[in-house]
Design a protein around this motif. Structure first.
Motif, PDB file in Angstrom:
ATOM      1  N   ASN A  93       0.776  -1.213  -0.039  1.00 57.65           N
ATOM      2  CA  ASN A  93       0.093   0.193  -0.377  1.00 57.65           C
ATOM      3  C   ASN A  93       0.941   0.835  -0.247  1.00 57.65           C
ATOM      4  OD1 ASN A  93      -2.127  -0.779  -0.024  1.00 57.65           O
ATOM      5  ND2 ASN A  93      -2.658  -1.454   2.427  1.00 57.65           N
ATOM      6  N   GLY A  94       0.767   2.096  -1.503  1.00 56.52           N
ATOM      7  CA  GLY A  94       1.395   3.469  -0.808  1.00 56.52           C
ATOM      8  C   GLY A  94       2.096   3.837  -1.625  1.00 56.52           C
ATOM      9  N   TYR A  95       2.482   1.983  -2.799  1.00 56.60           N
ATOM     10  CA  TYR A  95       3.380   2.206  -3.632  1.00 56.60           C
ATOM     11  C   TYR A  95       3.273   1.888  -4.229  1.00 56.60           C
ATOM     12  CZ  TYR A  95       7.435   2.507   0.235  1.00 56.60           C
ATOM     13  OH  TYR A  95       8.588   2.349   1.050  1.00 56.60           O
ATOM     14  N   GLU A  96       3.496   2.361  -5.964  1.00 59.03           N
ATOM     15  CA  GLU A  96       3.662   2.130  -7.074  1.00 59.03           C
ATOM     16  C   GLU A  96       4.159   2.135  -8.342  1.00 59.03           C
ATOM     17  OE1 GLU A  96      -0.376   4.773  -8.680  1.00 59.03           O
ATOM     18  OE2 GLU A  96       1.811   6.244  -9.092  1.00 59.03           O
ATOM     19  N   TRP A  97       4.298   1.861  -9.749  1.00 57.55           N
ATOM     20  CA  TRP A  97       4.822   2.215 -10.397  1.00 57.55           C
ATOM     21  C   TRP A  97       4.188   2.423 -11.769  1.00 57.55           C
ATOM     22  CZ3 TRP A  97       5.706  -0.751 -15.225  1.00 57.55           C
ATOM     23  CH2 TRP A  97       7.302  -0.083 -16.049  1.00 57.55           C
TER      24      TRP A  97
ATOM     25  N   SER B 247      -0.790  -0.795  -9.289  1.00 58.74           N
ATOM     26  CA  SER B 247      -0.540  -1.270  -8.051  1.00 58.74           C
ATOM     27  C   SER B 247       0.026  -2.379  -7.938  1.00 58.74           C
ATOM     28  CB  SER B 247      -1.651  -1.011  -7.447  1.00 58.74           C
ATOM     29  OG  SER B 247      -2.973  -1.745  -7.848  1.00 58.74           O
ATOM     30  N   ALA B 248       0.450  -2.729  -8.893  1.00 65.27           N
ATOM     31  CA  ALA B 248       0.791  -4.218  -9.939  1.00 65.27           C
ATOM     32  C   ALA B 248       0.943  -4.835 -10.975  1.00 65.27           C
ATOM     33  CB  ALA B 248      -0.584  -5.259  -9.210  1.00 65.27           C
ATOM     34  N   SER B 249       2.361  -5.393 -11.701  1.00 64.57           N
ATOM     35  CA  SER B 249       2.681  -5.096 -12.343  1.00 64.57           C
ATOM     36  C   SER B 249       3.358  -5.885 -12.613  1.00 64.57           C
ATOM     37  CB  SER B 249       3.640  -3.926 -12.725  1.00 64.57           C
ATOM     38  OG  SER B 249       5.103  -3.681 -11.713  1.00 64.57           O
ATOM     39  N   ASN B 250       4.321  -6.536 -13.598  1.00 65.71           N
ATOM     40  CA  ASN B 250       4.617  -7.635 -13.770  1.00 65.71           C
ATOM     41  C   ASN B 250       6.629  -7.422 -14.660  1.00 65.71           C
ATOM     42  OD1 ASN B 250       4.124  -7.877 -16.181  1.00 65.71           O
ATOM     43  ND2 ASN B 250       2.637  -8.268 -15.434  1.00 65.71           N
ATOM     44  N   LEU B 251       7.016  -8.152 -14.552  1.00 66.27           N
ATOM     45  CA  LEU B 251       8.557  -7.932 -15.496  1.00 66.27           C
ATOM     46  C   LEU B 251       8.224  -7.654 -16.979  1.00 66.27           C
ATOM     47  CD1 LEU B 251      11.913  -7.151 -15.450  1.00 66.27           C
ATOM     48  CD2 LEU B 251      11.399 -10.435 -15.987  1.00 66.27           C
ATOM     49  N   SER B 252       7.118  -8.227 -17.173  1.00 65.60           N
ATOM     50  CA  SER B 252       7.030  -7.659 -18.953  1.00 65.60           C
ATOM     51  C   SER B 252       6.764  -6.480 -19.155  1.00 65.60           C
ATOM     52  CB  SER B 252       6.143  -8.156 -19.396  1.00 65.60           C
ATOM     53  OG  SER B 252       5.954 -10.282 -19.295  1.00 65.60           O
ATOM     54  N   ASN B 253       5.892  -5.793 -17.883  1.00 64.08           N
ATOM     55  CA  ASN B 253       5.652  -4.762 -18.035  1.00 64.08           C
ATOM     56  C   ASN B 253       6.911  -3.121 -18.482  1.00 64.08           C
ATOM     57  OD1 ASN B 253       2.936  -5.409 -15.866  1.00 64.08           O
ATOM     58  ND2 ASN B 253       2.432  -5.205 -17.862  1.00 64.08           N
ATOM     59  N   MET B 254       7.863  -4.477 -17.427  1.00 60.52           N
ATOM     60  CA  MET B 254       9.067  -3.278 -17.329  1.00 60.52           C
ATOM     61  C   MET B 254       9.811  -3.651 -18.659  1.00 60.52           C
ATOM     62  SD  MET B 254       9.450  -3.759 -13.757  1.00 60.52           S
ATOM     63  CE  MET B 254       8.423  -3.473 -12.611  1.00 60.52           C
TER      64      MET B 254
ATOM     65  N   TYR C  25      13.328   3.943   6.336  1.00 59.68           N
ATOM     66  CA  TYR C  25      14.763   3.671   5.426  1.00 59.68           C
ATOM     67  C   TYR C  25      14.436   4.952   4.139  1.00 59.68           C
ATOM     68  CZ  TYR C  25      17.958   0.799   7.660  1.00 59.68           C
ATOM     69  OH  TYR C  25      19.093   0.076   9.128  1.00 59.68           O
ATOM     70  N   ASP C  26      13.387   5.171   4.797  1.00 58.08           N
ATOM     71  CA  ASP C  26      12.311   6.229   2.916  1.00 58.08           C
ATOM     72  C   ASP C  26      12.823   5.868   1.711  1.00 58.08           C
ATOM     73  OD1 ASP C  26      11.615   8.967   2.403  1.00 58.08           O
ATOM     74  OD2 ASP C  26      12.980   9.623   2.961  1.00 58.08           O
ATOM     75  N   VAL C  27      12.668   4.525   2.198  1.00 56.48           N
ATOM     76  CA  VAL C  27      12.276   3.557   0.422  1.00 56.48           C
ATOM     77  C   VAL C  27      11.316   4.272  -0.258  1.00 56.48           C
ATOM     78  CG1 VAL C  27      12.082   1.974  -0.795  1.00 56.48           C
ATOM     79  CG2 VAL C  27      13.595   1.844   1.304  1.00 56.48           C
ATOM     80  N   THR C  28      11.519   4.743  -1.725  1.00 56.11           N
ATOM     81  CA  THR C  28      10.672   5.932  -2.621  1.00 56.11           C
ATOM     82  C   THR C  28      10.230   4.666  -3.736  1.00 56.11           C
ATOM     83  OG1 THR C  28      11.973   6.819  -3.666  1.00 56.11           O
ATOM     84  CG2 THR C  28      10.642   6.909  -1.720  1.00 56.11           C
ATOM     85  N   TYR C  29      11.435   3.527  -4.271  1.00 58.59           N
ATOM     86  CA  TYR C  29      11.163   2.628  -4.993  1.00 58.59           C
ATOM     87  C   TYR C  29       9.990   1.344  -5.272  1.00 58.59           C
ATOM     88  CZ  TYR C  29      14.753   0.278  -3.385  1.00 58.59           C
ATOM     89  OH  TYR C  29      15.247  -0.845  -2.373  1.00 58.59           O
ATOM     90  N   PRO C  30       9.668   0.950  -5.871  1.00 59.07           N
ATOM     91  CA  PRO C  30       8.277   0.383  -5.826  1.00 59.07           C
ATOM     92  C   PRO C  30       8.572  -0.693  -4.808  1.00 59.07           C
ATOM     93  CG  PRO C  30       8.902   0.652  -8.286  1.00 59.07           C
ATOM     94  CD  PRO C  30       9.481   1.081  -7.521  1.00 59.07           C
ATOM     95  N   ASN C  31       7.884  -1.567  -3.993  1.00 62.62           N
ATOM     96  CA  ASN C  31       8.171  -2.730  -3.624  1.00 62.62           C
ATOM     97  C   ASN C  31       7.444  -3.666  -3.308  1.00 62.62           C
ATOM     98  OD1 ASN C  31      11.054  -2.952  -1.115  1.00 62.62           O
ATOM     99  ND2 ASN C  31      11.271  -0.823  -1.971  1.00 62.62           N
ATOM    100  N   ALA C  32       7.345  -4.561  -3.026  1.00 67.27           N
ATOM    101  CA  ALA C  32       6.134  -5.816  -2.681  1.00 67.27           C
ATOM    102  C   ALA C  32       6.833  -6.819  -1.791  1.00 67.27           C
ATOM    103  CB  ALA C  32       5.956  -5.933  -4.055  1.00 67.27           C
TER     104      ALA C  32
ATOM    105  N   PRO D  51       4.024  -5.581   8.489  1.00 68.01           N
ATOM    106  CA  PRO D  51       4.056  -4.363   9.234  1.00 68.01           C
ATOM    107  C   PRO D  51       5.423  -4.238   9.530  1.00 68.01           C
ATOM    108  CG  PRO D  51       2.245  -6.180  11.032  1.00 68.01           C
ATOM    109  CD  PRO D  51       3.297  -7.295   9.658  1.00 68.01           C
ATOM    110  N   ASN D  52       6.502  -5.219   9.975  1.00 65.76           N
ATOM    111  CA  ASN D  52       7.761  -5.207   9.469  1.00 65.76           C
ATOM    112  C   ASN D  52       8.357  -4.522   8.704  1.00 65.76           C
ATOM    113  OD1 ASN D  52       7.420  -6.227  12.036  1.00 65.76           O
ATOM    114  ND2 ASN D  52       8.837  -8.492  12.105  1.00 65.76           N
ATOM    115  N   ALA D  53       7.802  -4.949   7.081  1.00 69.25           N
ATOM    116  CA  ALA D  53       8.283  -4.881   6.395  1.00 69.25           C
ATOM    117  C   ALA D  53       8.130  -3.025   5.828  1.00 69.25           C
ATOM    118  CB  ALA D  53       7.955  -5.748   5.100  1.00 69.25           C
ATOM    119  N   ILE D  54       6.971  -2.549   6.142  1.00 65.24           N
ATOM    120  CA  ILE D  54       6.572  -2.005   5.697  1.00 65.24           C
ATOM    121  C   ILE D  54       7.147  -0.489   6.947  1.00 65.24           C
ATOM    122  CG2 ILE D  54       4.707  -0.519   5.745  1.00 65.24           C
ATOM    123  CD1 ILE D  54       2.383  -2.633   4.769  1.00 65.24           C
ATOM    124  N   GLN D  55       7.729  -0.863   8.038  1.00 63.54           N
ATOM    125  CA  GLN D  55       8.341  -0.243   8.459  1.00 63.54           C
ATOM    126  C   GLN D  55       9.638  -0.099   8.256  1.00 63.54           C
ATOM    127  OE1 GLN D  55       7.371   1.607  11.891  1.00 63.54           O
ATOM    128  NE2 GLN D  55       8.620   2.582  11.564  1.00 63.54           N
TER     129      GLN D  55
END
Lengths: 175, 197
Positions: free
Chosen positions: B65-69, B73-80, B137-144, B128-132
């Motif tokens: 939640n809060g991440y996108e590319w 809100s969902a994507s795959n390698l082919s999109n990239m 670390y103020d990570v802004t690139y998409p994470n899943a 919850p730990n991953a989101i924390q």
């Protein structure tokens, strides 16, 4: 019937009582969720953890695994238990998040069903063939020891025995 | 002179023949099925990590939640396809991951306007730990999250952190076991950006 009249002092006292009552009710309402989140001890957590395997340390059940990852997973189990989730709900969550392979007993559905049914089918087929083998063995034993009522009788000469007898007779004739 | 013995002919009924035939069919089916399962298991267990020069396995992600590319809100390698992809596996419980967290974020900020995508995948982590961790670390690139541990299985990672740098054609250019260095990231990304498609 005479009308009851409250004095200013009575009104103030009633207002105070009402405020106290409302505050008490408010505090009780706050306390209810806290009371619902019962304290979960390690035994309750390990009861579930022993049936879960973290992918970081495969083949080590979660209840005895000492890595940080497993400690996090155990805390997650504790949180979910305190939220009132059942064992099955927690297993379903772990299977969904990390895959069926983290469970000691994979769910009985899809491809996993083969793992559960396969051995039973294999044993059933094995038993069937073993019983067939016993039947055939029994039948062949009956053939080797025939009785007078054991079916049609045919006469048969044994060539090997015939040769042997002929050779003995030849040897005797030489003498 | 000849010897004669008496034998009885076996009585084989049609019922017996049929049951034996069906039994054979079932047993062979079971045997073939078990062998197929064993073969499948062996094939899976003998899978090795995709290395440089191999096509990167496809993967699907549902971002936190809060991440996108690019608005997804969902994507795959082919999109990239057509972009350099820096695929980083990490976990909040992983101490070495924390060493590279700032560097990855800084590199993302440096390259985000070029044809480069940074993607973070959490491995065996508690949400919850991953989101924390991402907040810390103020990570802004998409994470899943790696739902079902499917992506890490396909990439056969042996631990975290591991980083796969994938070129614009979807071919793995570099596999980094352990934390990445600034020099490695810059050199590899610049080289792949210069290559074109």
């Amino acid at each position: 019937m005479s009308r009851i009249q409250f004095s200013t002092w009575d009104r103030k006292r009633m207002a105070r009582s009402t405020v106290v009552l409302l505050v008490t009710l408010f505090l009780m309402a706050l306390a209810i969720p806290t009371m619902a989140q019962e304290v979960i001890d390690d035994d309750q957590v390990n009861e579930i953890a022993k049936e879960v395997y973290c992918p970081v340390c495969e083949s080590t059940p979660l209840d005895v695994c000492e890595t940080l990852a497993c400690a996090d997973w155990r805390e997650l189990i504790r949180t979910k238990l305190s939220e009132g989730q059942t064992k099955e709900e927690i297993f379903a969550y772990f299977a969904n998040q990390y895959g069926d392979r983290v469970l000691a007993s994979p769910p009985k559905k899809g491809f996993n069903l083969i793992l559960w049914v396969g051995p039973i089918v294999a044993i059933a087929v094995g038993l069937f063939f073993f019983s067939r083998y016993l039947q055939v063995l029994k039948a062949s034993n009956q053939q080797e020891a025939p009785t007078s009522t054991a079916g049609p009788v045919v006469e048969q000469t044994l060539p090997a025995a015939d040769d042997y007898t002929a050779r003995i007779e030849q040897e005797l004739a030489k003498k | 002179m000849s010897e004669t013995i008496q034998t009885s002919q076996p009585e084989v009924t049609t019922e017996d023949t049929k049951s034996v035939r069906w039994g054979s069919i079932i047993s062979w089916t079971v045997v073939i099925g078990i062998l197929a399962m064993l073969a499948w298991g062996l094939l899976n267990s003998s899978k090795t990590r995709p290395e440089a020069g191999e096509v990167a396995p496809e993967f699907n992600m549902q971002y936190f939640n809060g991440y996108e590319w690019e608005g997804l809100s969902a994507s795959n390698l082919s999109n990239m396809q057509g972009k350099v992809v820096v695929l980083n596996f990490w976990a909040s419980w992983c101490l070495e991951c924390k060493l590279e967290a700032d560097l990855l974020e800084a590199s993302w900020r440096k390259y985000q306007n070029d044809d480069v995508v940074f993607v973070g995948i959490t491995y065996a982590d508690v949400e919850p730990n991953a989101i924390q961790y991402l907040l810390d670390y103020d990570v802004t690139y998409p994470n899943a999250p790696d739902l079902g541990t499917i992506i890490s299985s396909d990439y056969e990672i042996t631990g975290v952190p591991e980083t796969f740098i994938i070129d614009k054609r979807g071919v793995i250019s570099h596999v980094q076991i352990g934390a990445v260095s600034e020099q490695l990231l810059t050199t590899k990304i610049d080289q792949l950006l210069a290559q074109g498609e």
